[in-house]
Design an enzyme around this catalytic site. Structure first.
Site, PDB file in Angstrom:
ATOM      1  N   ASN A 209       0.846  -1.189   0.000  1.00 37.61           N
ATOM      2  CA  ASN A 209       0.000   0.000   0.000  1.00 37.61           C
ATOM      3  C   ASN A 209       0.880   1.236   0.000  1.00 37.61           C
ATOM      4  O   ASN A 209       2.104   1.130  -0.072  1.00 37.61           O
ATOM      5  CB  ASN A 209      -0.956  -0.024   1.211  1.00 37.61           C
ATOM      6  CG  ASN A 209      -0.193  -0.198   2.506  1.00 37.61           C
ATOM      7  OD1 ASN A 209       0.660   0.607   2.853  1.00 37.61           O
ATOM      8  ND2 ASN A 209      -0.492  -1.280   3.234  1.00 37.61           N
ATOM      9  N   ASP A 278      -3.858  -6.259   3.525  1.00 38.31           N
ATOM     10  CA  ASP A 278      -4.885  -7.106   4.139  1.00 38.31           C
ATOM     11  C   ASP A 278      -4.964  -8.516   3.579  1.00 38.31           C
ATOM     12  O   ASP A 278      -5.540  -9.398   4.211  1.00 38.31           O
ATOM     13  CB  ASP A 278      -6.254  -6.434   3.990  1.00 38.31           C
ATOM     14  CG  ASP A 278      -6.356  -5.172   4.822  1.00 38.31           C
ATOM     15  OD1 ASP A 278      -7.030  -4.234   4.370  1.00 38.31           O
ATOM     16  OD2 ASP A 278      -5.756  -5.117   5.904  1.00 38.31           O
ATOM     17  N   LYS A 288     -11.657 -17.356  -0.503  1.00 36.89           N
ATOM     18  CA  LYS A 288     -10.673 -16.797  -1.430  1.00 36.89           C
ATOM     19  C   LYS A 288     -11.174 -15.489  -2.034  1.00 36.89           C
ATOM     20  O   LYS A 288     -12.364 -15.290  -2.211  1.00 36.89           O
ATOM     21  CB  LYS A 288     -10.393 -17.781  -2.560  1.00 36.89           C
ATOM     22  CG  LYS A 288      -9.534 -18.978  -2.160  1.00 36.89           C
ATOM     23  CD  LYS A 288      -9.296 -19.860  -3.374  1.00 36.89           C
ATOM     24  CE  LYS A 288      -8.476 -21.073  -2.994  1.00 36.89           C
ATOM     25  NZ  LYS A 288      -8.311 -21.973  -4.152  1.00 36.89           N
ATOM     26  N   PHE A 323      -5.574   2.509  14.354  1.00 36.43           N
ATOM     27  CA  PHE A 323      -5.797   3.577  13.373  1.00 36.43           C
ATOM     28  C   PHE A 323      -6.816   3.089  12.351  1.00 36.43           C
ATOM     29  O   PHE A 323      -6.857   1.898  12.020  1.00 36.43           O
ATOM     30  CB  PHE A 323      -4.495   3.954  12.669  1.00 36.43           C
ATOM     31  CG  PHE A 323      -3.718   5.038  13.354  1.00 36.43           C
ATOM     32  CD1 PHE A 323      -3.515   6.262  12.739  1.00 36.43           C
ATOM     33  CD2 PHE A 323      -3.178   4.836  14.611  1.00 36.43           C
ATOM     34  CE1 PHE A 323      -2.800   7.273  13.367  1.00 36.43           C
ATOM     35  CE2 PHE A 323      -2.461   5.825  15.249  1.00 36.43           C
ATOM     36  CZ  PHE A 323      -2.268   7.054  14.628  1.00 36.43           C
ATOM     37  N   LYS A 337     -15.110  -0.586  14.029  1.00 40.64           N
ATOM     38  CA  LYS A 337     -13.804  -1.212  14.252  1.00 40.64           C
ATOM     39  C   LYS A 337     -13.418  -1.152  15.725  1.00 40.64           C
ATOM     40  O   LYS A 337     -12.866  -2.117  16.268  1.00 40.64           O
ATOM     41  CB  LYS A 337     -12.751  -0.506  13.387  1.00 40.64           C
ATOM     42  CG  LYS A 337     -11.376  -1.149  13.394  1.00 40.64           C
ATOM     43  CD  LYS A 337     -10.453  -0.432  12.408  1.00 40.64           C
ATOM     44  CE  LYS A 337      -9.069  -1.065  12.393  1.00 40.64           C
ATOM     45  NZ  LYS A 337      -8.153  -0.367  11.436  1.00 40.64           N
ATOM     46  N   LYS A 341     -13.016  -4.809  17.597  1.00 38.79           N
ATOM     47  CA  LYS A 341     -11.668  -5.221  17.981  1.00 38.79           C
ATOM     48  C   LYS A 341     -11.347  -4.896  19.430  1.00 38.79           C
ATOM     49  O   LYS A 341     -10.210  -5.082  19.882  1.00 38.79           O
ATOM     50  CB  LYS A 341     -10.642  -4.593  17.032  1.00 38.79           C
ATOM     51  CG  LYS A 341     -10.996  -4.900  15.569  1.00 38.79           C
ATOM     52  CD  LYS A 341      -9.845  -4.914  14.642  1.00 38.79           C
ATOM     53  CE  LYS A 341     -10.296  -5.420  13.264  1.00 38.79           C
ATOM     54  NZ  LYS A 341      -9.261  -5.364  12.255  1.00 38.79           N
TER      55      LYS A 341
END
Length: 396
Positions: A209, A278, A288, A323, A337, A341
């Site tokens: 990235n 990711d 997949k 972040f 998020k 998490k």
């Protein structure tokens, strides 16, 4: 960062004395008030006028010089100093200070100084390793002085080995570490991830990235200056890591996960600012994702979720910050998020906002906890890093 600070430089008789003109100049450019004291032998290598021109202060040499602006020069300078650095420090001056001898302006001033004191030895390598010199340096460390280890290389005398005065940047780094910020994170251990990860497709190509690591590096530097014991787990970047930080270089997301896992348990604060790739190539059939590359279809699988692991293995007293970089619905997606998490906070920014995102020296962020949202105006990433550490401390 050194604006309003006063630094006293002590220069002794060594060929490396010329480097201290650059150190003085660098400090002045950081808006630091710089004063220079020289031994008489030092004036054989560089003229006091050089320092006077750079600092706009009289360079002091003679203890009994009557042409100075202070009532008692060595006491006044010692009281003003936020930090005192002796560089290059000769074996003679090291021996004097270690044994309480104060017979010139430099040694009398450092004896009266209660601010942080740094000593940078520079001499022939055999002199440096002489047991008497080594014992004197150990004695100074016991008395609270910080000894800056000399660099290795070819010396002026022709010998090769330890004894070179470190670079001007290294000396300035030590001064900044000593006085740039209050040590409000002293005793804390902080781990920060930064930069991109790379997932190899084949021996030639990889997925990555646009992360440059600037935000994570700024956080690591800010925490170090505030006294934290910092570990930086970093993907490959083009910027130099901050000094005085334990750096663990990684390539893939799995490398980063393993490094975080290995160091996570002992940390008080964990900040994941890295932009992890990711997905990685895989032959696994479950979930997949097909990535088209011309005529080639590349099977992909998700990489290990570092934050998910941290949430499941954290200690109660640990603080975990993630972040979130979004292009739409920034607050909504970031809160999801945060909850999913089980983070203490998340730093959200939007790639579409001017001044934010990858590769910039500025950022526009919002701090989000379960109870609070705090949006900052556009700031440098170093300023954002300090605001983030202030915010974390207020929540611990």
């Amino acid at each position: 960062m050194l604006e309003g600070k006063t630094v006293v430089l002590g220069v002794t008789g060594s060929i490396a004395a010329y480097k201290m003109a650059n150190v003085a100049s660098m400090l002045v450019k950081k808006h630091c008030d710089v004063h220079v004291i020289m031994t008489k032998n030092a004036t054989n290598f560089i003229h006091p006028i050089a320092f006077e021109t750079l600092t706009n202060h009289k360079c002091l040499v003679d203890t009994f010089d009557r042409n100075f602006q202070f009532h008692v020069a060595h006491v006044s300078l010692a009281q003003q100093a936020d930090c005192m650095l002796i560089a290059p420090a000769s074996a003679n001056v090291i021996g004097k200070i270690a044994n309480g001898i104060a017979d010139d302006m430099l040694t009398t001033t450092i004896m009266a100084c209660e601010a942080p004191k740094l000593i940078a030895p520079a001499m022939n390598t055999h002199m440096f390793y002489n047991p008497i010199v080594q014992d004197n340096l150990k004695k100074l460390e016991r008395f609270g002085y910080e000894v800056i280890r000399p660099a290795a290389g070819r010396l002026a005398c022709g010998d090769t080995g330890d004894g070179k005065l470190p670079s001007e940047q290294v000396l300035v780094d030590y001064i900044e570490k000593a006085i740039a910020r209050e040590k409000d994170l002293q005793g804390k251990k902080l781990l920060v991830t930064a930069g991109p990860t790379q997932e190899a497709i084949d021996p030639v190509r990889y997925i990555t990235n646009h992360s440059t690591g600037k935000m994570g590096y700024a956080i690591a530097r800010a925490a170090m200056l505030r006294g934290a014991d910092v570990t930086l787990v970093t993907g490959q970047t083009s910027i130099d890591p901050p000094p005085f930080v334990k750096v663990i270089p990684v390539i893939s997301a799995q490398d980063m996960f393993e490094a975080v896992k290995q160091n996570f348990e002992t940390q008080d604060i964990v900040i994941k600012s890295a932009a992890v790739a990711d997905y990685r190539p895989s032959n696994v059939s479950d979930e997949k994702i097909k990535k088209k590359d011309g005529d080639m279809s590349i099977p992909m699988e998700r990489t290990t979720d570092i934050l998910q692991y941290l949430a499941g293995h954290r200690r109660d007293e640990q603080f975990i910050c993630g972040f979130s970089m979004e292009t739409q619905n920034m607050l909504e997606n970031s809160r999801k998020k945060l909850d999913k998490k089980k983070l203490d906070m998340i730093v959200a920014n939007n790639l579409k906002v001017e001044g934010a995102g990858f590769g910039t020296d500025t950022n526009v962020v919002t701090f989000i906890t379960k109870e609070e949202e705090k949006t900052l105006e556009i700031m440098t990433k170093q300023e954002v890093a300090d605001e983030l550490l202030d915010f974390i401390q207020s929540k611990m």
